[in-house]
Design an enzyme around this catalytic site. Structure first.
Site, PDB file in Angstrom:
ATOM      1  N   LYS A 195     -10.296  -4.228  11.763  1.00  0.00           N
ATOM      2  CA  LYS A 195      -9.149  -3.775  12.575  1.00  0.00           C
ATOM      3  C   LYS A 195      -9.161  -4.475  13.939  1.00  0.00           C
ATOM      4  O   LYS A 195      -8.106  -4.866  14.454  1.00  0.00           O
ATOM      5  CB  LYS A 195      -9.191  -2.255  12.756  1.00  0.00           C
ATOM      6  N   GLY A 230       0.834  -1.207   0.000  1.00  0.00           N
ATOM      7  CA  GLY A 230       0.000   0.000   0.000  1.00  0.00           C
ATOM      8  C   GLY A 230       0.868   1.255   0.000  1.00  0.00           C
ATOM      9  O   GLY A 230       0.497   2.285   0.576  1.00  0.00           O
ATOM     10  N   ASP A 274      -0.588  -7.431  -5.270  1.00  0.00           N
ATOM     11  CA  ASP A 274      -1.936  -7.567  -4.717  1.00  0.00           C
ATOM     12  C   ASP A 274      -1.810  -8.394  -3.440  1.00  0.00           C
ATOM     13  O   ASP A 274      -1.483  -9.596  -3.501  1.00  0.00           O
ATOM     14  CB  ASP A 274      -2.819  -8.271  -5.751  1.00  0.00           C
ATOM     15  N   TYR A 306     -14.812  -1.795   8.521  1.00  0.00           N
ATOM     16  CA  TYR A 306     -13.407  -1.431   8.709  1.00  0.00           C
ATOM     17  C   TYR A 306     -12.999  -1.646  10.173  1.00  0.00           C
ATOM     18  O   TYR A 306     -11.960  -2.247  10.460  1.00  0.00           O
ATOM     19  CB  TYR A 306     -13.256   0.030   8.302  1.00  0.00           C
ATOM     20  N   GLY A 313      -0.435   4.846  -1.003  1.00  0.00           N
ATOM     21  CA  GLY A 313      -1.495   5.485  -0.224  1.00  0.00           C
ATOM     22  C   GLY A 313      -0.982   6.688   0.554  1.00  0.00           C
ATOM     23  O   GLY A 313       0.203   7.035   0.492  1.00  0.00           O
ATOM     24  N   GLN A 314      -1.890   7.302   1.301  1.00  0.00           N
ATOM     25  CA  GLN A 314      -1.565   8.540   2.032  1.00  0.00           C
ATOM     26  C   GLN A 314      -0.415   8.320   3.015  1.00  0.00           C
ATOM     27  O   GLN A 314       0.552   9.077   3.045  1.00  0.00           O
ATOM     28  CB  GLN A 314      -2.813   9.023   2.785  1.00  0.00           C
ATOM     29  N   LEU A 315      -0.503   7.267   3.814  1.00  0.00           N
ATOM     30  CA  LEU A 315       0.547   6.975   4.791  1.00  0.00           C
ATOM     31  C   LEU A 315       1.755   6.330   4.105  1.00  0.00           C
ATOM     32  O   LEU A 315       2.910   6.668   4.377  1.00  0.00           O
ATOM     33  CB  LEU A 315      -0.023   6.041   5.871  1.00  0.00           C
TER      34      LEU A 315
HETATM   35  C1  AKB Z   1     -10.622   6.542   8.224  1.00  0.00           C
HETATM   36  O1  AKB Z   1     -11.211   7.630   8.342  1.00  0.00           O
HETATM   37  O2  AKB Z   1     -11.154   5.512   7.785  1.00  0.00           O
HETATM   38  C2  AKB Z   1      -9.186   6.447   8.671  1.00  0.00           C
HETATM   39  C3  AKB Z   1      -9.072   5.959  10.087  1.00  0.00           C
HETATM   40  C4  AKB Z   1      -9.492   6.829  11.193  1.00  0.00           C
HETATM   41  O3  AKB Z   1      -8.627   4.876  10.306  1.00  0.00           O
HETATM   42  N1  AKB Z   1      -8.545   7.721   8.542  1.00  0.00           N
END
Ligand code: AKB
Length: 314
Positions: free
Chosen positions: A145, A8, A51, A141, A11-13
């Site tokens: 996590k 990744g 991938d 999400y 991506g941003q990070l």
């Molecule tokens: C998001 O907004 O999904 C992320 C996060 C807080 O993990 N920036």
């Protein structure tokens, strides 16, 4: 020492971490990977298309480049995952399990994996949410996590994998745009302000969320990965905190530089996600165990963003 692999990386990070790690360890030592075409800042060092849902493909990159450390960042963020729940689960879980299994099978030295404030749900205390409160996330999400954190701890306990993790708040930086997150508005707002355009916010004016400037996030990540193994007492994921603000508060901070700036509010499905997350985080274990300290407050961050976006996008 072997090389570092970043998934990744576009991506941003990922793009910022790739640059930073290459500046510390040398360009050739850090292999950036992604499914998308790399920007110039990444393609000037080793890059592979990868991938992370394909374990064999990850194994091949690890073998070919003599990889010993992995920063596994590839994931679908909260807003996108809510719109594609199957892909959100598959990408976020399969990718992590492949990396953890490969770390075990190939005796890799260290793994970094980002968790998020999304592990918390509406029943967690909303202010100064502690490390060990109940985790009842209500987003795909967040569920991925939360499960991922438990897998990290499991692989550490049972197979000795040195996996380290941070629960990032919303990350704000000027070098690259975020994609698909609920906290993305806090990056976009600066771009609109600099174009002298009004900003329509997809959250409500009082939706407070934990946030962090990218410089601090990168420092925390490097600090955690360089810490002595004996100082890392938490193997799920560390709470990590810097600032907390509402859309109205960041708009006020921008107005100090650009008095004509206008914001309006048009909340959508992302407000429900933001409502389910804490307003602010207590990260004392990270501060006590490996010396974490943030540098940027809201005003310092906004000033830096407004000064650097035009330089980064000439
Ligand atoms: C998001 O907004 O999904 C992320 C996060 C807080 O993990 N920036």
């Amino acid at each position: 020492m072997g090389k570092i692999l970043i998934t990744g990386a576009c991506g941003q990070l990922g793009s910022e971490l790739t640059e930073k790690l290459r500046s510390i360890y040398g360009k050739e030592e850090v292999v950036a990977t992604d499914i998308q075409d790399p920007p110039e800042s990444i393609s000037d060092g080793p890059f592979e298309y990868l991938d992370v849902m394909k374990k064999d493909a990850i194994a091949k990159v690890i073998d070919e480049h003599d990889i010993k450390e992995v920063y596994h960042l590839a994931a679908l963020l909260s807003a996108k995952a809510e719109q594609n729940i199957e892909l959100g689960w598959k990408l976020n879980m399969d990718g992590l399990l492949h990396v953890l299994n490969l770390a075990k099978e190939k005796s890799l030295d260290k793994i970094f994996w980002p968790s998020s404030i999304a592990v918390f749900g509406p029943d967690a205390p909303s202010k100064d949410t502690g490390q060990n409160v109940a985790l009842n996330p209500t987003t795909v999400y967040g569920i991925s996590k939360m499960a991922g954190e438990q897998w990290c701890s499991y692989f550490h306990e049972n197979f000795g994998v040195d996996v380290r993790s941070l629960r990032y708040p919303g990350l704000i930086g000027y070098k690259s745009l975020p994609g698909g997150g609920t906290t993305d508005y806090a990056v976009d707002i600066h771009y609109k302000a600099l174009k002298n355009e009004p900003f329509s916010c997809f959250l409500d004016k009082d939706n407070a969320l934990p946030m962090m400037y990218m410089e601090d996030a990168i420092d925390a990540t490097i600090q955690l990965m360089q810490a002595d193994e004996s100082d890392i007492e938490i193997r799920t994921s560390y709470n990590l905190s810097a600032i907390s603000f509402t859309p109205e508060e960041i708009a006020e901070a921008i107005k100090k530089h650009m008095p004509g700036f206008e914001i309006s509010y048009d909340p959508d499905y992302r407000k429900k996600i933001a409502d389910s997350w804490p307003d602010s985080i207590d990260d004392s274990p990270a501060r006590e165990q490996w010396g974490w300290n943030h540098e940027y407050d809201l005003n310092k961050m906004v000033g830096d963003m407004l000064a650097n976006i035009p330089k980064a996008n000439p």
